[in-house]
Design a protein around this motif. Structure first.
Motif, PDB file in Angstrom:
ATOM      1  N   ASP A  44     -65.744   7.884  52.024  1.00 16.19           N
ATOM      2  CA  ASP A  44     -67.119   7.934  52.524  1.00 16.19           C
ATOM      3  C   ASP A  44     -68.128   7.772  51.385  1.00 16.19           C
ATOM      4  O   ASP A  44     -69.105   7.017  51.506  1.00 16.19           O
ATOM      5  N   GLU A  45     -67.890   8.474  50.276  1.00 15.74           N
ATOM      6  CA  GLU A  45     -68.806   8.388  49.140  1.00 15.74           C
ATOM      7  C   GLU A  45     -68.798   6.988  48.537  1.00 15.74           C
ATOM      8  O   GLU A  45     -69.830   6.466  48.114  1.00 15.74           O
ATOM      9  N   ALA A  46     -67.612   6.369  48.491  1.00 17.54           N
ATOM     10  CA  ALA A  46     -67.497   5.033  47.901  1.00 17.54           C
ATOM     11  C   ALA A  46     -68.170   3.971  48.756  1.00 17.54           C
ATOM     12  O   ALA A  46     -68.551   2.910  48.250  1.00 17.54           O
ATOM     13  N   ARG A  47     -68.317   4.241  50.045  1.00 16.29           N
ATOM     14  CA  ARG A  47     -68.957   3.267  50.951  1.00 16.29           C
ATOM     15  C   ARG A  47     -70.434   3.563  51.186  1.00 16.29           C
ATOM     16  O   ARG A  47     -71.150   2.749  51.759  1.00 16.29           O
ATOM     17  N   SER A  48     -70.883   4.755  50.747  1.00 20.29           N
ATOM     18  CA  SER A  48     -72.261   5.165  51.038  1.00 20.29           C
ATOM     19  C   SER A  48     -73.258   4.431  50.156  1.00 20.29           C
ATOM     20  O   SER A  48     -72.937   4.012  49.043  1.00 20.29           O
ATOM     21  N   SER A  90     -59.902  14.738  52.827  1.00 21.69           N
ATOM     22  CA  SER A  90     -59.314  13.511  52.288  1.00 21.69           C
ATOM     23  C   SER A  90     -60.118  12.247  52.594  1.00 21.69           C
ATOM     24  O   SER A  90     -59.850  11.198  52.017  1.00 21.69           O
ATOM     25  N   VAL A  91     -61.117  12.324  53.488  1.00 18.37           N
ATOM     26  CA  VAL A  91     -61.912  11.130  53.800  1.00 18.37           C
ATOM     27  C   VAL A  91     -63.198  11.071  52.989  1.00 18.37           C
ATOM     28  O   VAL A  91     -63.902  10.061  53.010  1.00 18.37           O
ATOM     29  N   LYS A 107     -46.094   8.578  36.087  1.00 15.46           N
ATOM     30  CA  LYS A 107     -45.061   8.798  37.105  1.00 15.46           C
ATOM     31  C   LYS A 107     -45.617   9.514  38.333  1.00 15.46           C
ATOM     32  O   LYS A 107     -44.884   9.753  39.301  1.00 15.46           O
ATOM     33  N   SER A 108     -46.881   9.872  38.300  1.00 16.86           N
ATOM     34  CA  SER A 108     -47.484  10.571  39.432  1.00 16.86           C
ATOM     35  C   SER A 108     -47.564   9.646  40.644  1.00 16.86           C
ATOM     36  O   SER A 108     -47.514   8.417  40.525  1.00 16.86           O
ATOM     37  N   ARG A 109     -47.720  10.234  41.811  1.00 14.87           N
ATOM     38  CA  ARG A 109     -47.785   9.454  43.052  1.00 14.87           C
ATOM     39  C   ARG A 109     -49.010   8.546  43.058  1.00 14.87           C
ATOM     40  O   ARG A 109     -48.936   7.403  43.520  1.00 14.87           O
ATOM     41  N   ILE A 110     -50.137   9.050  42.555  1.00 15.20           N
ATOM     42  CA  ILE A 110     -51.343   8.232  42.543  1.00 15.20           C
ATOM     43  C   ILE A 110     -51.169   7.049  41.600  1.00 15.20           C
ATOM     44  O   ILE A 110     -51.545   5.916  41.930  1.00 15.20           O
ATOM     45  N   VAL A 142     -57.133   9.158  47.853  1.00 17.88           N
ATOM     46  CA  VAL A 142     -57.023   7.817  47.274  1.00 17.88           C
ATOM     47  C   VAL A 142     -56.358   6.875  48.274  1.00 17.88           C
ATOM     48  O   VAL A 142     -56.768   5.714  48.426  1.00 17.88           O
ATOM     49  N   GLU A 143     -55.357   7.355  48.954  1.00 18.04           N
ATOM     50  CA  GLU A 143     -54.672   6.548  49.967  1.00 18.04           C
ATOM     51  C   GLU A 143     -55.641   6.133  51.063  1.00 18.04           C
ATOM     52  O   GLU A 143     -55.643   4.972  51.514  1.00 18.04           O
ATOM     53  N   THR A 144     -56.479   7.063  51.491  1.00 18.28           N
ATOM     54  CA  THR A 144     -57.490   6.767  52.519  1.00 18.28           C
ATOM     55  C   THR A 144     -58.509   5.754  51.994  1.00 18.28           C
ATOM     56  O   THR A 144     -58.928   4.840  52.716  1.00 18.28           O
ATOM     57  N   LEU A 145     -58.900   5.905  50.757  1.00 20.90           N
ATOM     58  CA  LEU A 145     -59.844   4.968  50.146  1.00 20.90           C
ATOM     59  C   LEU A 145     -59.273   3.554  50.149  1.00 20.90           C
ATOM     60  O   LEU A 145     -59.968   2.589  50.509  1.00 20.90           O
TER      61      LEU A 145
END
Length: 339
Positions: A65-69, A60-61, A115-118, A92-95
């Protein structure tokens, strides 16, 4: 923020400046993928990183990590995620919890809804865009084709735009490909527009069954089990629209039904097809093999099976890829048994 299918185009420019997460969901896979491509066009020089929901569910991380790399070459990045349901929710929550701004993330979740959680997690955020895509109608896709043509410097009549929409199974990605080929053939551009014609469309080889569909159609209906696994893998890897693919099967089956009616009880299929001028010569060997396998009651059962598959895909597309792959495998085995 949230956009409707009709307001997506006008919202995208603002979202491209403010949003860091784009979430596209709904039953129209082509629309979702097309939306993701339009986001990617806002970042033409970005390095693309592809992830899937299964990997993010296990780690989940990784998304954060990829978005910050940093890119290997120091350039910008665009993270593209293909997921099913809410399997990437924790990622997504971690992001979002990261205090460091990351690169843009585009999530395509065609089995999910708003209606999904995301979707609920992102809908009220100013740094996110949620859009639901529904299967388009012929009129809407025809209008989109005309707009694509105008942007490429092509003048399209209503009838020609509708022809392209029908031929591509209402798949806007495929329609855009046809427009690009047509513009290249006519040497059209916004600065030097050209009028497109049916003859020009015929000349570039635009047919009712797209080149991307034809290999799998022929493998399944000919019972070529040795090539089936590879073609099904290509179907998944290239994100081919399941409904559009099924329409290609239905078109070929309708063609077989018409030919079988004219052929009657004759067995000289090759001789019969030599006299069918409407069939492209390269298609005749495949059609000959398929006519040997699908005639009479077997052809009727094939039509019924394809109709049942179509109802299944339209009724619940959450497992569309799997349902279609299983159905096509059954048909291919039946064709192989009829040799």
């Amino acid at each position: 923020m949230k956009a409707t299918q009709s307001s997506f185009a006008s919202t995208l420019a603002k979202a491209g400046r403010e949003a860091k997460v784009f979430y596209f969901c709904g039953p129209d896979e082509a629309g979702c993928a097309d939306g993701a491509d339009k986001v990617a066009a806002l970042f033409p020089d970005a390095e693309r990183i592809d992830l899937n929901g299964g990997d993010l569910k296990r780690d989940s991380v990784r998304l954060a990590d990829e978005a910050r790399s940093t890119s290997l070459f120091g350039d910008s990045r665009l993270i593209r995620v293909r997921t099913a349901g809410d399997e990437a929710y924790e990622a997504v929550e971690t992001l979002l919890a990261s205090p460091v701004d990351g690169w843009p993330v585009v999530i395509v979740a065609t089995s999910a809804t708003d209606k999904s959680r995301i979707a609920k997690l992102l809908a009220d955020r100013k740094d996110a865009l949620v859009t639901v895509f529904h299967p388009p109608e012929l009129r809407a896709v025809s209008a989109a084709v005309r707009n694509m043509g105008e942007a490429a410097g092509l003048r399209l009549t209503d009838d020609l735009a509708e022809r392209i929409a029908r031929a591509t199974g209402l798949d806007t990605r495929m329609a855009r490909s046809e427009i690009e080929k047509l513009a290249l053939y006519l040497d059209a551009s916004p600065q030097a527009p050209r009028s497109a014609t049916d003859a020009a469309l015929d000349a570039i080889g635009a047919v009712s069954e797209d080149d991307g569909f034809a290999p799998l159609v022929n493998v399944v209906l000919s019972g070529d089990l040795d090539r089936l696994t590879g073609e099904l893998a290509r179907f998944r890897e290239q994100d081919i629209n399941p409904v559009g693919l099924l329409l290609a099967f239905e078109r070929r089956t309708a063609q077989l039904a018409q030919l079988a009616g004219r052929l009657g009880r004759r067995n000289d299929i090759s001789v019969f097809l030599d006299g069918e001028r409407a069939i492209f010569f390269r298609d005749k060997p495949d059609i000959a093999r398929q006519l040997k396998r699908w005639r009479g009651k077997r052809l009727e059962r094939l039509v019924e099976r394809l109709m049942a598959l179509h109802r299944a895909l339209l009724g619940d597309n959450r497992q569309a890829d799997l349902v279609l792959a299983q159905g096509l495998t059954e048909i291919a085995r039946a064709a192989a048994a009829a040799r």
